[in-house]
Design an enzyme around this catalytic site. Structure first.
Site, PDB file in Angstrom:
ATOM      1  N   TRP A  31      28.157  27.502  35.200  1.00  0.00           N
ATOM      2  CA  TRP A  31      28.125  27.236  36.639  1.00  0.00           C
ATOM      3  C   TRP A  31      27.226  28.284  37.274  1.00  0.00           C
ATOM      4  O   TRP A  31      27.303  29.465  36.942  1.00  0.00           O
ATOM      5  CB  TRP A  31      29.524  27.341  37.238  1.00  0.00           C
ATOM      6  CG  TRP A  31      30.381  26.139  36.985  1.00  0.00           C
ATOM      7  CD1 TRP A  31      31.245  25.958  35.948  1.00  0.00           C
ATOM      8  CD2 TRP A  31      30.421  24.943  37.767  1.00  0.00           C
ATOM      9  NE1 TRP A  31      31.837  24.732  36.036  1.00  0.00           N
ATOM     10  CE2 TRP A  31      31.351  24.071  37.155  1.00  0.00           C
ATOM     11  CE3 TRP A  31      29.769  24.520  38.924  1.00  0.00           C
ATOM     12  CZ2 TRP A  31      31.653  22.824  37.651  1.00  0.00           C
ATOM     13  CZ3 TRP A  31      30.066  23.273  39.419  1.00  0.00           C
ATOM     14  CH2 TRP A  31      30.988  22.444  38.792  1.00  0.00           C
ATOM     15  N   ALA A  65      34.019  29.993  34.301  1.00  0.00           N
ATOM     16  CA  ALA A  65      34.643  31.309  34.187  1.00  0.00           C
ATOM     17  C   ALA A  65      35.961  31.270  33.415  1.00  0.00           C
ATOM     18  O   ALA A  65      36.255  32.184  32.643  1.00  0.00           O
ATOM     19  CB  ALA A  65      34.870  31.899  35.574  1.00  0.00           C
ATOM     20  N   GLU A  67      36.828  29.702  30.903  1.00  0.00           N
ATOM     21  CA  GLU A  67      36.651  29.636  29.452  1.00  0.00           C
ATOM     22  C   GLU A  67      36.207  30.966  28.835  1.00  0.00           C
ATOM     23  O   GLU A  67      36.220  31.117  27.618  1.00  0.00           O
ATOM     24  CB  GLU A  67      35.642  28.545  29.095  1.00  0.00           C
ATOM     25  CG  GLU A  67      36.122  27.135  29.365  1.00  0.00           C
ATOM     26  CD  GLU A  67      36.061  26.720  30.825  1.00  0.00           C
ATOM     27  OE1 GLU A  67      36.875  25.872  31.225  1.00  0.00           O
ATOM     28  OE2 GLU A  67      35.206  27.234  31.580  1.00  0.00           O
ATOM     29  N   PHE A  89      29.632  33.735  38.013  1.00  0.00           N
ATOM     30  CA  PHE A  89      29.470  33.824  39.460  1.00  0.00           C
ATOM     31  C   PHE A  89      30.477  32.837  40.047  1.00  0.00           C
ATOM     32  O   PHE A  89      30.288  31.630  39.967  1.00  0.00           O
ATOM     33  CB  PHE A  89      28.036  33.453  39.834  1.00  0.00           C
ATOM     34  CG  PHE A  89      27.677  33.622  41.284  1.00  0.00           C
ATOM     35  CD1 PHE A  89      28.035  34.749  41.987  1.00  0.00           C
ATOM     36  CD2 PHE A  89      26.938  32.641  41.936  1.00  0.00           C
ATOM     37  CE1 PHE A  89      27.679  34.915  43.314  1.00  0.00           C
ATOM     38  CE2 PHE A  89      26.567  32.788  43.254  1.00  0.00           C
ATOM     39  CZ  PHE A  89      26.929  33.931  43.954  1.00  0.00           C
ATOM     40  N   VAL A  91      32.323  31.309  43.101  1.00  0.00           N
ATOM     41  CA  VAL A  91      32.180  31.165  44.552  1.00  0.00           C
ATOM     42  C   VAL A  91      33.276  30.262  45.109  1.00  0.00           C
ATOM     43  O   VAL A  91      33.896  29.487  44.391  1.00  0.00           O
ATOM     44  CB  VAL A  91      30.790  30.609  44.940  1.00  0.00           C
ATOM     45  CG1 VAL A  91      29.692  31.518  44.425  1.00  0.00           C
ATOM     46  CG2 VAL A  91      30.597  29.196  44.434  1.00  0.00           C
ATOM     47  N   ARG A  97      41.076  28.753  45.818  1.00  0.00           N
ATOM     48  CA  ARG A  97      40.666  30.114  46.158  1.00  0.00           C
ATOM     49  C   ARG A  97      39.925  30.767  44.995  1.00  0.00           C
ATOM     50  O   ARG A  97      40.455  30.930  43.910  1.00  0.00           O
ATOM     51  CB  ARG A  97      41.894  30.953  46.524  1.00  0.00           C
ATOM     52  CG  ARG A  97      42.645  30.420  47.709  1.00  0.00           C
ATOM     53  CD  ARG A  97      41.823  30.284  48.975  1.00  0.00           C
ATOM     54  NE  ARG A  97      41.232  31.543  49.341  1.00  0.00           N
ATOM     55  CZ  ARG A  97      40.214  31.661  50.189  1.00  0.00           C
ATOM     56  NH1 ARG A  97      39.684  30.607  50.733  1.00  0.00           N
ATOM     57  NH2 ARG A  97      39.736  32.838  50.473  1.00  0.00           N
TER      58      ARG A  97
END
Length: 168
Positions: A31, A65, A67, A89, A91, A97
């Site tokens: 991502w 993230a 994983e 990253f 976001v 959240r």
């Protein structure tokens, strides 16, 4: 620097790390790849500079993230790496959240290093405010390049500290 590109679901190659030539795995989420890849570039350049090109770098791509911790654990348990770095990253996408995601991932990375005795470093970052504008993207690309360099410095320092502790 020897760099092996791997995809998710491939097996870890085991090797005996050579003194002065650390073997490091870099697990990156795909991502926001354009931002995350800058962290890898900064990390790779700085690691090469700090080790005189002797370090071995293995890159493992995972979808997101969440994983990263499992991939980090498998790499650390495989015995072929001296350290693992996770990079994402995260976001706020407006659905859940992002702080929860980042905190969960970083906490799991800490658990991995405590369970495996292999240093695991985090470049899992979440911005306070992010908009997918060119100005924000340009800022975060540069910021991730810096964080990659800092992660490489921390990695080399941590490995040196662990080596000193083993020798004591």
């Amino acid at each position: 620097m020897d760099r092996t590109q791997t995809q998710t679901q491939t097996q870890t190659q085991t090797h005996v790390p050579r003194p002065g030539a650390p073997s490091v795995a870099f697990v990156r989420a795909r991502w926001h790849a354009d931002v995350v890849d800058r962290c890898l570039e900064g990390f790779e350049q700085e690691l090469s500079r700090l080790t005189g090109g002797a370090a071995r770098l293995r890159v493992l791509d995972v979808p997101g993230a969440f994983e990263i911790p499992l991939a980090a654990r498998r790499l650390a348990q495989g015995g072929g790496v001296d350290a693992v770095v996770g990079c994402a990253f995260v976001v706020d996408g407006g659905i859940y959240r992002h702080e929860f995601v980042a905190q969960t991932v970083v906490g799991a990375l800490m658990d991995v290093q405590l369970q495996t005795d292999v240093p695991v470093l985090s470049a899992v970052l979440t911005p306070h405010n992010f908009q997918p504008t060119e100005a924000h993207l340009a800022f975060f690309r540069e910021h991730f390049a810096l964080k990659g360099r800092e992660a490489a410095q921390a990695c080399v320092q941590v490995l040196a500290a662990h080596e000193s502790a083993r020798a004591a």
